[in-house]
Design a protein around this motif. Structure first.
Motif, short mmCIF file in Angstrom:
data_model
loop_
_atom_site.label_atom_id
_atom_site.label_comp_id
_atom_site.label_asym_id
_atom_site.label_seq_id
_atom_site.Cartn_x
_atom_site.Cartn_y
_atom_site.Cartn_z
N GLN A 177 0.82 -1.21 0.00
CA GLN A 177 0.00 0.00 0.00
C GLN A 177 0.86 1.26 0.00
OE1 GLN A 177 -3.03 0.64 -0.39
NE2 GLN A 177 -3.37 2.68 0.45
N HIS A 178 1.93 1.27 0.78
CA HIS A 178 2.76 2.47 0.88
C HIS A 178 3.60 2.70 -0.37
CE1 HIS A 178 1.54 3.09 4.97
NE2 HIS A 178 1.97 1.89 5.33
N GLU A 179 3.70 1.70 -1.24
CA GLU A 179 4.46 1.84 -2.48
C GLU A 179 3.54 1.84 -3.69
OE1 GLU A 179 6.80 -1.60 -1.67
OE2 GLU A 179 8.55 -0.44 -1.10
N ARG A 180 2.23 1.91 -3.44
CA ARG A 180 1.27 1.86 -4.54
C ARG A 180 1.26 3.15 -5.34
NH1 ARG A 180 -4.10 -1.41 -3.40
NH2 ARG A 180 -2.48 -2.98 -3.35
N GLY A 181 1.70 4.23 -4.74
CA GLY A 181 1.71 5.50 -5.45
C GLY A 181 2.60 5.48 -6.67
N ARG A 182 3.72 4.76 -6.62
CA ARG A 182 4.63 4.75 -7.77
C ARG A 182 4.03 3.99 -8.94
NH1 ARG A 182 9.54 2.00 -4.66
NH2 ARG A 182 8.62 3.35 -3.07
N VAL A 183 3.22 2.94 -8.67
CA VAL A 183 2.54 2.26 -9.76
C VAL A 183 1.47 3.17 -10.34
CG1 VAL A 183 1.17 0.25 -10.42
CG2 VAL A 183 2.99 0.01 -8.73
N SER A 184 0.74 3.88 -9.48
CA SER A 184 -0.25 4.85 -9.97
C SER A 184 0.43 5.93 -10.80
CB SER A 184 -0.98 5.49 -8.79
OG SER A 184 -1.70 4.54 -8.05
N ALA A 185 1.64 6.31 -10.41
CA ALA A 185 2.36 7.35 -11.13
C ALA A 185 2.72 6.90 -12.54
CB ALA A 185 3.62 7.75 -10.36
N ILE A 186 3.24 5.67 -12.68
CA ILE A 186 3.62 5.20 -14.01
C ILE A 186 2.38 5.01 -14.88
CG2 ILE A 186 3.63 2.74 -13.41
CD1 ILE A 186 6.02 4.54 -15.83
N VAL A 187 1.25 4.61 -14.26
CA VAL A 187 0.00 4.51 -15.02
C VAL A 187 -0.44 5.91 -15.46
CG1 VAL A 187 -2.45 3.92 -14.88
CG2 VAL A 187 -0.75 2.39 -13.91
N GLY A 188 -0.31 6.89 -14.57
CA GLY A 188 -0.63 8.26 -14.94
C GLY A 188 0.25 8.79 -16.05
N MET A 189 1.54 8.44 -16.00
CA MET A 189 2.44 8.85 -17.06
C MET A 189 2.06 8.23 -18.39
SD MET A 189 6.24 8.89 -15.31
CE MET A 189 6.97 9.46 -16.84
N CYS A 190 1.70 6.95 -18.36
CA CYS A 190 1.28 6.30 -19.59
C CYS A 190 0.01 6.93 -20.14
CB CYS A 190 1.08 4.81 -19.35
SG CYS A 190 2.61 3.89 -19.11
N SER A 191 -0.90 7.28 -19.22
CA SER A 191 -2.12 7.98 -19.65
C SER A 191 -1.76 9.31 -20.30
CB SER A 191 -3.03 8.21 -18.45
OG SER A 191 -3.40 6.99 -17.85
N GLY A 192 -0.82 10.02 -19.68
CA GLY A 192 -0.37 11.28 -20.26
C GLY A 192 0.27 11.10 -21.62
N PHE A 193 1.09 10.05 -21.76
CA PHE A 193 1.68 9.75 -23.07
C PHE A 193 0.59 9.48 -24.09
CE2 PHE A 193 5.97 8.73 -21.24
CZ PHE A 193 6.70 9.50 -22.13
N GLY A 194 -0.47 8.80 -23.66
CA GLY A 194 -1.57 8.54 -24.58
C GLY A 194 -2.20 9.82 -25.09
N GLY A 195 -2.48 10.75 -24.17
CA GLY A 195 -3.01 12.04 -24.60
C GLY A 195 -2.03 12.81 -25.46
N LEU A 196 -0.74 12.70 -25.13
CA LEU A 196 0.30 13.40 -25.90
C LEU A 196 0.38 12.86 -27.32
CD1 LEU A 196 2.54 15.54 -25.45
CD2 LEU A 196 4.11 13.65 -25.01
N ILE A 197 0.34 11.54 -27.45
CA ILE A 197 0.38 10.93 -28.78
C ILE A 197 -0.84 11.33 -29.60
CG2 ILE A 197 0.27 8.72 -30.00
CD1 ILE A 197 1.94 7.54 -27.70
N ALA A 198 -2.01 11.35 -28.93
CA ALA A 198 -3.22 11.75 -29.65
C ALA A 198 -3.15 13.20 -30.11
CB ALA A 198 -4.44 11.55 -28.74
N GLY A 199 -2.64 14.09 -29.23
CA GLY A 199 -2.63 15.51 -29.54
C GLY A 199 -1.50 15.97 -30.43
N LEU A 200 -0.37 15.25 -30.43
CA LEU A 200 0.78 15.69 -31.22
C LEU A 200 1.05 14.85 -32.46
CD1 LEU A 200 3.43 16.63 -28.49
CD2 LEU A 200 2.03 18.16 -29.88
N VAL A 201 0.72 13.58 -32.39
CA VAL A 201 1.07 12.67 -33.48
C VAL A 201 -0.14 12.26 -34.30
CG1 VAL A 201 2.16 10.46 -34.08
CG2 VAL A 201 3.04 11.81 -32.15
N LEU A 202 -1.12 11.66 -33.65
CA LEU A 202 -2.24 11.10 -34.39
C LEU A 202 -3.12 12.17 -35.04
CD1 LEU A 202 -3.41 8.13 -32.13
CD2 LEU A 202 -1.74 8.16 -33.99
N ILE A 203 -3.14 13.36 -34.47
CA ILE A 203 -3.96 14.42 -35.06
C ILE A 203 -3.47 14.80 -36.45
CG2 ILE A 203 -2.66 16.35 -34.09
CD1 ILE A 203 -5.33 17.78 -33.68
#
Length: 508
Positions: A177-203
């Motif tokens: 539980q105390h180390e769960r934030g880092r997994v949430s962080a990498i998931v958040g980063m991947c989500s951000g990459f997804g939005g970045l790819i959509a907004g900069l590349v796929l568009i």
């Protein structure tokens, strides 16, 4: 089964103590740790989760947000280029989002409950199959109603499945539980990459394809066909590589299906009755657990985070297009290249900034009280959204990049911290999918309300109205977070007392 259930609840009680931030390190050390794996020297995951499983989950998180954001970005161009609609676009965008979420509301709950029986990977795979099919069909619509609406509803089934499983699978994968934030962080980063790819590349893809074929419309059709085909391929890949979690978590559901749906005889013993878990019981747990202020705050954060993701991408694109239409630069059903350029620059910049802050919020959610972190994210998001709503300068003005930066930081903070909150140890693991379903349900409600209201105000009030709504929502989350932070010590004492009572009951 009864003895196994007792053992499982004993294991759950043991896990629950891990969520409590005690002052005595010795007490925590006395709790036997659950089996864990360490991946890439950083991430603590549950036993049985391998590198392929973990990478597949991160790729699914990236692809989910990428596809959801991409449809929001490209839909205004389908309206203006393919259907040649120039008026009432804000209202149409809000209406489509409203109908989308009307389907998503029950769908998220159904997907969540279903995943507690058949497993997360099956639901995830179906979601990508629906997303891909919808994207392939989207550019061939002849009208808004019913063609575009039907495609949007199919897309809604897929997006609700994927977003729900992105949350539910996190709790199955993340370890301590105390180390769960880092997994949430990498998931958040991947989500951000997804939005970045959509907004900069796929568009850019529709217009790159348009240079290779007869006209812009065929270019959009080809681009969406390629992206939709990739989504269909991913559905098969994820079925083979995603972790086999969630399947049979609520085993008593089988008894309920046999007895209530199939009308089979399963015996009338009290043992069978106690084992039976109906979907309504699973759903009820997901709703009633919201009485815990920490879970309620997570649900509210989902409301705001999902609204952020869709409102920012949908109405940012529409706001930029409308700006250039008012200047007279976009007309006669042609692609507005200045609008496309400024749209992908602003959305890409916002998503890119959010990537850098994902690990910061992940680290902060491990070291600080999570309501405190969420309050900070809400304040930052409000500082970005509210001034941006009233800006009168050109989209590419430097001041807008400052506002977009703040909005992106607040958005990723909501996503990372909210997912950590909803996967706390005070959640019964048997109902994790059901809780994830309610979590996504709250996000669906937010899009239904905020997108519809934002689209209406976009047309009748001002083009920055959706961002006013975003700013107000961030401020509300901040106030609720402060309240939860105040009551958190009492909740932790209650958690400890409950665990100690469970331990005494187990000893006797």
């Amino acid at each position: 089964m009864k003895e196994e259930a007792k053992e499982e609840m004993g294991s759950y009680a043991t896990n629950a103590i891990d969520a409590i931030e005690t002052e005595s390190a010795e007490e925590t050390k006395s709790i036997p740790p659950m089996p864990r794996n360490r991946l890439f020297y950083i991430f603590i995951v549950n036993k049985g989760i391998g590198y392929i499983n973990f990478i597949s989950y991160l790729l699914a998180s990236l692809a989910t947000i990428c596809l959801v954001a991409y449809l929001s970005i490209v839909q205004p161009f389908v309206l203006t280029v393919i259907l040649n609609i120039r008026e009432n676009t804000g209202n149409l965008t809000g209406s489509l989002a409203l109908y989308d979420e009307i389907i998503a509301l029950p769908a998220t709950l159904i997907w969540g409950v279903l995943s507690d029986r058949v497993g997360r990977r099956i639901v995830y795979s179906l979601g990508f199959l629906f997303l891909g099919t919808s994207l392939i069909l989207y550019p061939y619509v002849k009208n808004v109603y019913p063609h575009m609406l039907l495609c949007r509803l199919l897309f809604s089934l897929g997006s609700s499945a994927c977003t729900c499983m992105m949350t539910g699978t996190l709790g199955d994968i993340a370890g301590n539980q105390h180390e769960r934030g880092r997994v949430s962080a990498i998931v958040g980063m991947c989500s951000g990459f997804g939005g970045l790819i959509a907004g900069l590349v796929l568009i850019k893809l529709p217009w790159q394809m348009g240079n290779k074929v007869k006209n812009e419309i065929e270019g959009i059709q080809l681009a969406l066909g390629i992206i939709g085909g990739c989504s269909v391929a991913l559905s098969a890949i994820f079925y083979l590589t995603m972790p086999k979690t969630g399947a049979g978590a609520a085993d008593g559901l089988t008894l309920w299906v046999n007895k209530v749906i199939l009308r089979r005889k399963v015996g009338d013993s009290s043992k069978s009755t106690e084992e039976m878990i109906s979907p309504w019981r699973m759903l009820k747990y997901g709703i009633l657990v919201g009485r815990d202020p920490r879970v309620a705050l997570a649900y509210v954060s989902s409301f705001v985070a999902r609204a952020d993701t869709v409102l920012f991408s949908s109405f940012m694109s529409l706001w930029v297009i409308q700006y250039f239409i008012n200047l007279g630069w976009c007309r006669n059903g042609t692609t507005c290249y200045p609008a496309a350029g400024d749209t992908h620059t602003l959305t890409g910049y916002g998503q890119g900034i959010s990537l850098a802050f994902a690990p910061i919020f992940g680290f902060a959610s491990e070291k600080l009280k999570r309501p405190t972190v969420l309050a900070v994210a809400g304040i930052i998001g409000a500082i970005g959204s509210l001034p941006f709503a009233f800006t009168k300068v050109a989209p590419a003005d430097k001041s807008n990049f400052v506002f977009v930066t703040m909005t992106g930081i607040g958005q990723i903070g909501m996503i990372v911290t909210g997912m950590t909150l909803v996967n706390g140890m005070h959640i019964d693991p048997r109902y994790r999918g059901s809780v994830a379903g309610v979590f996504s349900f709250c996000g669906a409600v937010s899009i239904m309300v905020m997108a519809r209201l934002g689209g209406y105000l976009f047309d009748v009030w001002m083009h920055g109205a959706p961002f006013v709504l975003m700013g107000i929502a961030h401020l509300i989350v901040s106030l609720l977070s402060i309240y939860v932070r105040i009551v958190t010590p009492r909740l932790e004492r209650e958690d400890r007392a409950k665990w100690e009572a469970d331990q005494r009951g187990k000893a006797h």
